[in-house]
Design an enzyme around this catalytic site. Sequence first.
Site, PDB file in Angstrom:
ATOM      1  N   CYS A  43      22.219  39.375  77.123  1.00  0.00           N
ATOM      2  CA  CYS A  43      23.386  40.137  76.674  1.00  0.00           C
ATOM      3  C   CYS A  43      23.167  41.623  76.966  1.00  0.00           C
ATOM      4  CB  CYS A  43      23.621  39.922  75.175  1.00  0.00           C
ATOM      5  SG  CYS A  43      25.123  40.745  74.571  1.00  0.00           S
ATOM      6  N   ASP A  45      23.938  43.959  75.098  1.00  0.00           N
ATOM      7  CA  ASP A  45      23.680  44.648  73.819  1.00  0.00           C
ATOM      8  C   ASP A  45      22.436  45.543  73.914  1.00  0.00           C
ATOM      9  OD1 ASP A  45      22.737  45.108  71.062  1.00  0.00           O
ATOM     10  OD2 ASP A  45      24.294  43.681  70.500  1.00  0.00           O
ATOM     11  N   ARG A  47      20.441  46.476  71.834  1.00  0.00           N
ATOM     12  CA  ARG A  47      19.307  46.077  70.986  1.00  0.00           C
ATOM     13  C   ARG A  47      18.497  44.925  71.581  1.00  0.00           C
ATOM     14  NH1 ARG A  47      23.153  44.931  66.003  1.00  0.00           N
ATOM     15  NH2 ARG A  47      24.249  44.024  67.790  1.00  0.00           N
ATOM     16  N   HIS A  99      21.537  36.132  71.629  1.00  0.00           N
ATOM     17  CA  HIS A  99      20.953  36.706  70.407  1.00  0.00           C
ATOM     18  C   HIS A  99      21.882  36.466  69.230  1.00  0.00           C
ATOM     19  CE1 HIS A  99      23.469  40.473  70.166  1.00  0.00           C
ATOM     20  NE2 HIS A  99      23.691  40.131  71.419  1.00  0.00           N
ATOM     21  N   CYS A 102      25.559  38.356  67.897  1.00  0.00           N
ATOM     22  CA  CYS A 102      26.153  38.870  69.139  1.00  0.00           C
ATOM     23  C   CYS A 102      27.639  39.245  68.935  1.00  0.00           C
ATOM     24  CB  CYS A 102      26.036  37.821  70.245  1.00  0.00           C
ATOM     25  SG  CYS A 102      26.702  38.388  71.827  1.00  0.00           S
TER      26      CYS A 102
HETATM   27 CO    CO Z   1      25.463  40.203  72.413  1.00  0.00          CO
END
Ligand code: CO
Length: 210
Positions: A43, A45, A47, A99, A102
């Site tokens: 992803c 993302d 993080r 994750h 998400c």
């Molecule tokens: Co995500």
Amino acid sequence: MSNDLEDLFAKNREWAAKVTKEDPEFFSTLSKQQKPEYLWIGCADSRVPANQIVDLLPGEVFVHRNIANVVVHTDLNCLSVIQFAVDVLKVKHIMVVGHYGCGGIKAAMGTEEHGMIDNWLRHIKDVYRLHRDELDAISDMHTRFDRMCELNVVEQVANVCQSSIVQNAWRTGQELHVHGWCYSIDNGHITDLKRTVSSAEECAQQMLNM
Ligand code: CO
């Protein structure tokens, strides 16, 4: 140039100096070639940074990231990454890494409109539709959300395995394992969803069991 990002340049020079101090040949060796054994599809993302999570150095993992780690059969960007990784770099492992928590999955589970991205999220809504019976039977919404994050990984592993690139690699006897993982932002741990596929036969078998 704006001074706003000066910090980042300062950090970059510090990092390069530190790496060079530890291994004076590091950059000169890497500049000649990359030989990663892993392709990480994760992803976007912020993080969930691939290298840091598995503590790998530059040169050790080839990375493709998009919103909610989706592998779409017609996504030339993702397919090109997979082809280069498999045919040229000869990676041995492809890991699809979702994750928990998400945002892309969460958005796909709701009915709110988000603009253009809704077309991307359709792919995740399709995953929900495929697993509706199992998901709707989970009454706790947080648990259902977690499970959806896992099931999205399972479906994307299937999409990787069914790509012509991976099928052809297996056909020619190339060693290639496709894994499904889910990362926890809460504690930094990766869970192996135990959906590893290593051959066309295993792929066909797993698809039957889904
Ligand atoms: Co995500």
